[in-house]
Design a protein around this motif. Sequence first.
Motif: not given
Length: 142
Positions: A27-30, A46-49
Amino acid sequence: MDETVRTARGGRADVVYVLLLVQVGAGLLAMLGELLFMGGNPLYALAPVTKAAVTLVFAALVVRGRRGALIAVVALQLLTLTGFALSVVAGALPQLDFTPTLTGLLTGLVLPVAVTVTCVRLLIEPEPEPAAPALPPVGVVR
């Protein structure tokens, strides 16, 4: 009522922990790729972090044997699966496009299903408590 489920090292709770770490990493890579293509606007992070931070907290609590964390992880994975299903349905519209990729299927479908199944199994049938280490008889010198 005890809210903890004692887990042995290398058990299913550790498997859930590792799967959640893989999911957070993907998810962080995306997110980094999205930031690159969206001009570096931090609002896209904001949402992925936030999801990564919440997932890491729940992963740590699952390893500690918290039953409530297992329920929270299942809820989080069901949200992920719902988002994936909505993307597929929206992709059927002529104005929108959904391109299935191996990575997208892995992070949006396979990992959430594997984590959900493992968490539900832990909720239904907790792992047995680890056996206490055997102590040598009194007076025996090794």
